[in-house]
Scaffold this motif. Structure first.
Motif, PDB file in Angstrom:
ATOM      1  N   ALA A   1       0.809  -1.213   0.000  1.00  0.00           N
ATOM      2  CA  ALA A   1       0.000   0.000   0.000  1.00  0.00           C
ATOM      3  C   ALA A   1       0.845   1.266   0.000  1.00  0.00           C
ATOM      4  O   ALA A   1       0.325   2.352  -0.173  1.00  0.00           O
ATOM      5  N   ILE A   2       2.176   1.123   0.243  1.00  0.00           N
ATOM      6  CA  ILE A   2       3.031   2.303   0.253  1.00  0.00           C
ATOM      7  C   ILE A   2       3.051   2.931  -1.136  1.00  0.00           C
ATOM      8  O   ILE A   2       3.187   2.253  -2.143  1.00  0.00           O
ATOM      9  N   GLY A   3       2.962   4.270  -1.146  1.00  0.00           N
ATOM     10  CA  GLY A   3       2.910   4.980  -2.417  1.00  0.00           C
ATOM     11  C   GLY A   3       1.499   5.402  -2.783  1.00  0.00           C
ATOM     12  O   GLY A   3       1.315   6.270  -3.627  1.00  0.00           O
ATOM     13  N   GLU A   4       0.496   4.768  -2.145  1.00  0.00           N
ATOM     14  CA  GLU A   4      -0.888   5.150  -2.379  1.00  0.00           C
ATOM     15  C   GLU A   4      -1.303   6.152  -1.303  1.00  0.00           C
ATOM     16  O   GLU A   4      -1.338   5.825  -0.118  1.00  0.00           O
ATOM     17  N   ARG A   5      -1.593   7.354  -1.698  1.00  0.00           N
ATOM     18  CA  ARG A   5      -1.935   8.403  -0.741  1.00  0.00           C
ATOM     19  C   ARG A   5      -3.436   8.642  -0.718  1.00  0.00           C
ATOM     20  O   ARG A   5      -4.127   8.420  -1.705  1.00  0.00           O
ATOM     21  N   ARG A   6      -3.924   9.106   0.422  1.00  0.00           N
ATOM     22  CA  ARG A   6      -5.340   9.422   0.575  1.00  0.00           C
ATOM     23  C   ARG A   6      -5.459  10.666   1.437  1.00  0.00           C
ATOM     24  O   ARG A   6      -4.579  10.978   2.261  1.00  0.00           O
ATOM     25  N   SER A   7      -6.540  11.375   1.242  1.00  0.00           N
ATOM     26  CA  SER A   7      -6.794  12.596   2.011  1.00  0.00           C
ATOM     27  C   SER A   7      -7.214  12.251   3.437  1.00  0.00           C
ATOM     28  O   SER A   7      -7.841  11.218   3.685  1.00  0.00           O
ATOM     29  N   LEU A   8      -6.856  13.131   4.356  1.00  0.00           N
ATOM     30  CA  LEU A   8      -7.187  12.928   5.764  1.00  0.00           C
ATOM     31  C   LEU A   8      -7.589  14.268   6.384  1.00  0.00           C
ATOM     32  O   LEU A   8      -6.910  15.274   6.201  1.00  0.00           O
ATOM     33  N   TRP A   9      -8.701  14.271   7.098  1.00  0.00           N
ATOM     34  CA  TRP A   9      -9.150  15.456   7.826  1.00  0.00           C
ATOM     35  C   TRP A   9      -9.508  15.040   9.240  1.00  0.00           C
ATOM     36  O   TRP A   9     -10.279  14.103   9.452  1.00  0.00           O
ATOM     37  N   LEU A  10      -8.931  15.744  10.214  1.00  0.00           N
ATOM     38  CA  LEU A  10      -9.167  15.460  11.618  1.00  0.00           C
ATOM     39  C   LEU A  10      -9.639  16.717  12.322  1.00  0.00           C
ATOM     40  O   LEU A  10      -9.282  17.835  11.940  1.00  0.00           O
ATOM     41  N   ARG A  11     -10.436  16.515  13.351  1.00  0.00           N
ATOM     42  CA  ARG A  11     -10.945  17.647  14.139  1.00  0.00           C
ATOM     43  C   ARG A  11     -10.726  17.337  15.619  1.00  0.00           C
ATOM     44  O   ARG A  11     -10.971  16.218  16.067  1.00  0.00           O
ATOM     45  N   GLU A  12     -10.255  18.340  16.356  1.00  0.00           N
ATOM     46  CA  GLU A  12     -10.082  18.162  17.791  1.00  0.00           C
ATOM     47  C   GLU A  12     -10.406  19.462  18.520  1.00  0.00           C
ATOM     48  O   GLU A  12     -10.257  20.552  17.973  1.00  0.00           O
TER      49      GLU A  12
ATOM     50  N   ILE B   1      -7.267  19.660  11.172  1.00  0.00           N
ATOM     51  CA  ILE B   1      -5.985  19.259  10.599  1.00  0.00           C
ATOM     52  C   ILE B   1      -6.262  18.450   9.340  1.00  0.00           C
ATOM     53  O   ILE B   1      -6.982  17.446   9.383  1.00  0.00           O
ATOM     54  N   GLY B   2      -5.707  18.884   8.242  1.00  0.00           N
ATOM     55  CA  GLY B   2      -5.906  18.193   6.977  1.00  0.00           C
ATOM     56  C   GLY B   2      -4.588  17.905   6.292  1.00  0.00           C
ATOM     57  O   GLY B   2      -3.559  18.520   6.592  1.00  0.00           O
ATOM     58  N   GLY B   3      -4.601  16.948   5.380  1.00  0.00           N
ATOM     59  CA  GLY B   3      -3.402  16.607   4.642  1.00  0.00           C
ATOM     60  C   GLY B   3      -3.574  15.278   3.937  1.00  0.00           C
ATOM     61  O   GLY B   3      -4.693  14.829   3.698  1.00  0.00           O
ATOM     62  N   THR B   4      -2.466  14.661   3.583  1.00  0.00           N
ATOM     63  CA  THR B   4      -2.498  13.344   2.953  1.00  0.00           C
ATOM     64  C   THR B   4      -1.612  12.396   3.749  1.00  0.00           C
ATOM     65  O   THR B   4      -0.607  12.813   4.338  1.00  0.00           O
ATOM     66  N   VAL B   5      -1.988  11.128   3.771  1.00  0.00           N
ATOM     67  CA  VAL B   5      -1.197  10.098   4.435  1.00  0.00           C
ATOM     68  C   VAL B   5      -0.961   8.976   3.441  1.00  0.00           C
ATOM     69  O   VAL B   5      -1.657   8.841   2.445  1.00  0.00           O
ATOM     70  N   GLU B   6       0.030   8.156   3.755  1.00  0.00           N
ATOM     71  CA  GLU B   6       0.477   7.140   2.817  1.00  0.00           C
ATOM     72  C   GLU B   6       0.447   5.762   3.465  1.00  0.00           C
ATOM     73  O   GLU B   6       0.932   5.571   4.582  1.00  0.00           O
TER      74      GLU B   6
END
Length: 358
Positions: free
Chosen positions: A142-153, A162-167
């Motif tokens: 799965a490394i190399g496949e990125r997806r969007s991420l949004w977190l709220r605290e 907090i937003g961004g992409t993770v791999e």
């Protein structure tokens, strides 16, 4: 004492019927599934025959919770029909046993199977799933496949988004990070853009940072850190099928869902499904008793089997529909899960009482 001795015999006889049917059903499923698994993973050099067997076993474990009600239903029909054909029910009745006294061993056996399924099979499935993911290299694949991420605290000043992409499936960093600090009045107080962010303990460390306080000039920083409630576990993919969660996994999944603002209705529905599993199996035994407990040496066995399967399948269909409403939040999860089971159980109990009273 004689009644207790006979009940022990019936208890063992019922569990043997369950074991025989379970072994047959799982063996057939294993053979069919092994062919598919070998076709999918057989070309990987790192995947040995032992791993293929493990993968198949893991997939079979996931089926246990779904098929166990039908195994219990058919086992109970076979159990009562066998006792009936050998006149053992007639002997039991002649000895003064009521219908509940010779049905109760099967009820106890079904409850025991339900408890073992919930407390043992569920966690074992979760553990084996993690092992299979490592054994088949799914993490590295799965490394190399990125997806969007949004977190709220929440924090003392308001809300942080907090937003961004993770791999990959086990990310250790967030890339192309955007952080918005929102005050209690709902207005954005500060925006932070960073190339990368990592979590160390209760701190989030950002690298190559552009900080933009609203109303002030932009500030360029090499590094910036702040306190956070985000844990590395929250960076993992959250597209988890609630139907595959063990009872012990649900509290953590609920906390994560609430932190992300997601609905917890599917998780609550899954929790009630697991808690109701032993009761569901008891209802299956009652259904079997209503169609298979006939005090005669020979009887319409096929009709009894068909009647029991039809009753169990009807309960399954109604439960699936009701659980769907519960997962969607249209009905309270507890009501969606428990009402069909309790109604079916009361109907079966009333039928047995009517038969007992003549």
């Amino acid at each position: 004492m004689k009644v207790l001795l006979l009940q022990r015999y019936m208890f063992r006889h019922f569990l043997k019927s369950v074991a025989v049917l379970a072994v047959i059903a799982l063996a057939l499923a294993f053979i069919v599934d092994f062919v598919e698994v070998a076709d999918r993973y057989g070309d990987r050099e790192s995947v040995t025959t032992a791993i293929l067997v493990g993968i198949t076993g893991n997939r079979i474990l996931q089926l246990v919770s779904d098929i166990v009600p039908f195994v219990i239903l058919l086992a109970a029909v076979m159990h009562f029909s066998s006792l009936n054909r050998r006149l053992e029910l007639v002997v039991a009745r002649a000895g003064g046993m009521s219908v509940w006294q010779f049905v109760s061993p099967a009820i106890a056996g079904a409850f025991l199977v339900g408890v073992v399924t919930v407390l043992l099979i569920g966690p074992l499935t979760t553990y084996s799933t993690q092992w299979i993911a490592l054994a088949t290299g799914q993490k590295s694949a799965a490394i190399g496949e990125r997806r969007s991420l949004w977190l709220r605290e929440r924090n003392d000043q308001g809300t942080r988004v907090i937003g961004g992409t993770v791999e990959g499936s086990a990310p250790d960093a967030i890339y192309e990070v955007t952080v918005l600090d929102i005050g209690e009045d709902g207005r954005v107080k500060r925006r932070i853009d960073a190339d990368r962010a990592v979590i160390e303990g209760d701190r989030m460390i950002l690298n190559d940072v552009f900080e933009r306080p609203i109303g002030n000039r932009m500030i360029r920083r090499d590094e910036l850190d702040f306190a956070t409630q985000v844990t590395p576990a929250r960076l993992k993919p959250r597209e988890v099928d609630p139907r595959r969660l063990a009872l012990t996994d649900i509290p953590a999944a609920e906390r994560d869902a609430m932190a992300r603002g997601a609905s917890i209705a599917p998780l609550r529905t899954r929790m009630h499904q697991l808690l109701a599993k032993p009761i569901t199996l008891i209802v299956m035994v009652i259904f079997a008793a209503t169609v298979a407990v006939k005090f005669e040496r020979t009887g319409p066995v096929l009709r009894a089997l068909a009647g029991g399967v039809a009753a169990g399948f009807l309960l399954y269909v109604v439960s699936v529909l009701s659980d769907g409403f519960g997962s969607a939040g249209l009905i309270a999860p507890a009501i969606a899960v428990w009402v069909p089971i309790l109604v079916a159980g009361l109907m079966g109990t009333a039928f047995l009482i009517q038969r007992e009273d003549g």
